[in-house]
Design an enzyme around this catalytic site. Sequence first.
Site, PDB file in Angstrom:
ATOM      1  N   LYS A 249      42.858  41.066   4.651  1.00 29.61           N
ATOM      2  CA  LYS A 249      42.589  39.751   5.156  1.00 29.61           C
ATOM      3  C   LYS A 249      41.465  39.827   5.380  1.00 29.61           C
ATOM      4  O   LYS A 249      40.923  38.514   5.963  1.00 29.61           O
ATOM      5  CB  LYS A 249      43.661  38.499   5.652  1.00 29.61           C
TER       6      LYS A 249
ATOM      7  N   THR B 265      48.995  31.753  -0.846  1.00 27.35           N
ATOM      8  CA  THR B 265      49.648  30.876  -1.135  1.00 27.35           C
ATOM      9  C   THR B 265      49.472  29.198   0.128  1.00 27.35           C
ATOM     10  O   THR B 265      48.913  27.956  -0.423  1.00 27.35           O
ATOM     11  CB  THR B 265      50.936  30.868  -1.417  1.00 27.35           C
TER      12      THR B 265
ATOM     13  N   HIS C 232      53.635  41.656  -6.325  1.00 29.48           N
ATOM     14  CA  HIS C 232      52.959  41.295  -6.010  1.00 29.48           C
ATOM     15  C   HIS C 232      51.560  42.196  -4.720  1.00 29.48           C
ATOM     16  O   HIS C 232      51.048  40.990  -3.992  1.00 29.48           O
ATOM     17  CB  HIS C 232      54.565  40.696  -4.610  1.00 29.48           C
TER      18      HIS C 232
ATOM     19  N   LYS D  14      47.962  25.144  -0.289  1.00 29.99           N
ATOM     20  CA  LYS D  14      48.417  23.899   1.032  1.00 29.99           C
ATOM     21  C   LYS D  14      47.322  23.672   1.618  1.00 29.99           C
ATOM     22  O   LYS D  14      47.276  22.230   1.994  1.00 29.99           O
ATOM     23  CB  LYS D  14      49.232  25.222   2.603  1.00 29.99           C
TER      24      LYS D  14
ATOM     25  N   LYS E 180      47.090  33.565   9.120  1.00 28.73           N
ATOM     26  CA  LYS E 180      47.949  34.097   7.814  1.00 28.73           C
ATOM     27  C   LYS E 180      48.485  35.266   8.947  1.00 28.73           C
ATOM     28  O   LYS E 180      47.844  35.936   9.188  1.00 28.73           O
ATOM     29  CB  LYS E 180      47.098  34.468   6.675  1.00 28.73           C
ATOM     30  N   ARG E 181      49.767  36.447   7.746  1.00 26.94           N
ATOM     31  CA  ARG E 181      48.801  38.110   9.284  1.00 26.94           C
ATOM     32  C   ARG E 181      47.919  38.581   9.090  1.00 26.94           C
ATOM     33  O   ARG E 181      46.960  38.579   8.218  1.00 26.94           O
ATOM     34  CB  ARG E 181      50.441  38.695   7.731  1.00 26.94           C
TER      35      ARG E 181
END
Length: 843
Positions: free
Chosen positions: A575, A677, A378, A681, A569-570
């Site tokens: 990110k 993911t 992952h 969405k 998101k985290r």
Amino acid sequence: MAAPLSDGERRKQISVRGIAGLGDVAEVRKSFNRHLHFTLVKDRNVATPRDYYFALAHTVRDHLVGRWIRTQQHYYERDPKRIYYLSLEFYMGRTLQNTMVNLGLQNACDEAIYQLGLDLEELEEIEEDAGLGNGGLGRLAACFLDSMATLGLAAYGYGIRYEFGIFNQKIVDGWQVEEADDWLRYGNPWEKARPEYMLPVHFYGRVDHTPEGVKWIDTQVVLAMPYDTPVPGYKNNTVNTMRLWSAKAPNDFNLQEFNVGDYIEAVLDRNLAENISRVLYPNDNFFEGKELRLKQEYFVVAATLQDIIRRFKSSKFGCRDPVRTCFETFPDKVAIQLNDTHPALSIPELMRILVDVEKVDWDKAWEITKRTCAYTNHTVLPEALERWPVSMFEKLLPRHLEIIYALNQMHLDRVAALYPGDTDRLRRMSVIEEGDCKRINMAHLCVIGSHAVNGVARIHSDIVKNSVFKDFCELEPEKFQNKTNGITPRRWLLLCNPGLADVIAEKIGEGFITDLSQLKKLLDFINNEAFIRDVAKVKQENKLKFAAYLEEQYKVKINPSSMFDVQVKRIHEYKRQLLNCLHAITLYNRIRSDPSKSFVPRTIMIGGKAAPGYHMAKMIIKLITSIGEVINNDPYVGDRLKVIFLENYRVSLAEKVIPAADLSQQISTAGTEASGTGNMKFMVNGALTIGTMDGANVEMAEEAGEENLFIFGMRVEDVEALDRQGYNAQEYYEHLPELRQAIDQISSGFFSPRDPGCFRDVVNMLMYHDRFKVFADYEAYIKCQGQVDQLFMDPREWTKKVIRNIACSGKFSSDRTIMEYAREIWGVEPPATKIPPPNLPRD
């Protein structure tokens, strides 16, 4: 602007769930009243909203139980190959509405609850999220369970029943504060304790090599108590099981050491054993080598493998006597999927059981183990890879250490024979890493012990093959595969966006719910004015509804006709929430320098949790809230720009914000986000994506056409080239005036007047050790955001792009992902026939 329809009102107009039969409504009412009567304690005549929620949950659960029993019976009779999905995280969110949707009960319940003078939506809000995961990895596991049940696979999710899930996030004075998530406080109506299947798990002790074989003795025992949660497929009468283990101390725990008389102390010490399932480690993409975490990993693996083997041996409904004793057929009947390296101990544990307990020959056991296990990788971030100290293993799992050493020796002998004299290759490929502290590389263990290794998006799987496991791929290229992630359309379209689901169903029917590729049919309606209008109207209603929610929850007023620009998101440096911050500051400075100019109004929303020990992530949250504080209170700006931090982002909040978003930010440095993911969405819910060519963004751009996403920035090869020449943030700072202005403002305390030095760590990181090269993509990002503004000013063209994105999102269903796992890794085909409902006789 008209007030938004409530979901309750909208459901009254909806065709997608079928019209509720009156008989169903009467039956639901009767059942609800019966449950309410028995739920209420004798001395309390007034029901609370929580009593109503529990009565409804039990009413809905009644519809599951017959199907659940029948499904399990069906599996015992057919004896199919069973799939075991092992994960330390299952981020399930709420269960009530999902169960009603999958059983086709939502209309009946809505009507019955309405007739009783209650509001279904209010009852749904009472349920606690089951937050047994950190982010993408745990939520993926939840989507996969839904798809496995919907496809009718004989599948089981196995994990830990954490007493405390992911912490609740409070924002106090702009800082994240963690609060324990006591999600079981009021009980959990969806789980069933199964004490009859309680199992022992061993720790510590020593290994005795005897003529009769190897024995692991003098161990400490902890009991694993299973709790089962039903997992219903969509309208197919299949109900699978998620089994989560809870740790219990045996009754004689530590008592032998306390024969001197300290009985009280001995009983209190039971907590030490039971701590194993107390709390979820709140790290996402970061390895923390704590002994308690290793105990959790072995605990779930040891209990699960005993359960798998018991089921393999008996394989008759209600029968506990072993039917099978030979393990030759084990891989034909059992598939074990390792969700990341966390359940990697399945490999040595299966070897231990086969060799030490079942007396299978070593080489045969190794063949069985490899054919049974498969591993999903992952992440490629080095700090996320699990590397356990050998000394910790030696103490906690001495027999497993011996087995790992033996497996590694076998593996290295093979490598040495194929590549004579290449000692560097042996060092790179060893499961044991030498150094000051010897470590076990769990990813290497997974690769050698599995028959299939997959990444979770095409670009990620290529990186896995060409860099992370390059040597292993040269050795066994046939092992390596790609399985692009997906999301379940039931929760992430039907449940969270009923208005959009209905508009789609009107045009193309309801087949898309179980075959998302049917959304392609919407391409015929891209220029259909009525459809364009309907899609835009649904989005506007979702925005009004979310704006009302924000006003009620956070007391912030936002402009519902502004662009809802969302990054949830985290919080993690890779990110790049910081890139988003720099854009917000740049926009702010532009408005300030020319207030009379017309600007596209934007509401920038950023949400997500930071791991409690991750200093930089917590600083990023403080920066976002501080920027918001300045911008939101500046009269020059008005409602043209707002920056809002969404507190306590979780599954149930995602279900509200995603349908309301116009723009989805997926801006990680190319080559760092394995898949994502959330990006999927947003796409299926009608937001346009601004993103880098990273993770599944690449495939989204391929499906919808790159011109229908806002793609910017470096590609993987550009990042690699920049690494080779050396990334110098200073150069960008000097050559880009707007970037320099933003950094100077952060640095000077413009956003933190009471503590001017507050953000020195953030600035220092960005200027001197930014692994994720925020400045390198700044210029391209700002320019791309300008194109977003341009298009947003033309609502019709914007909505046409939205429709194209929705139409091209079919690939990103977890049903497709699971179908690929089933055929290409597990070697099973979904059954052609459905299980009959409980009221019909079986064949």
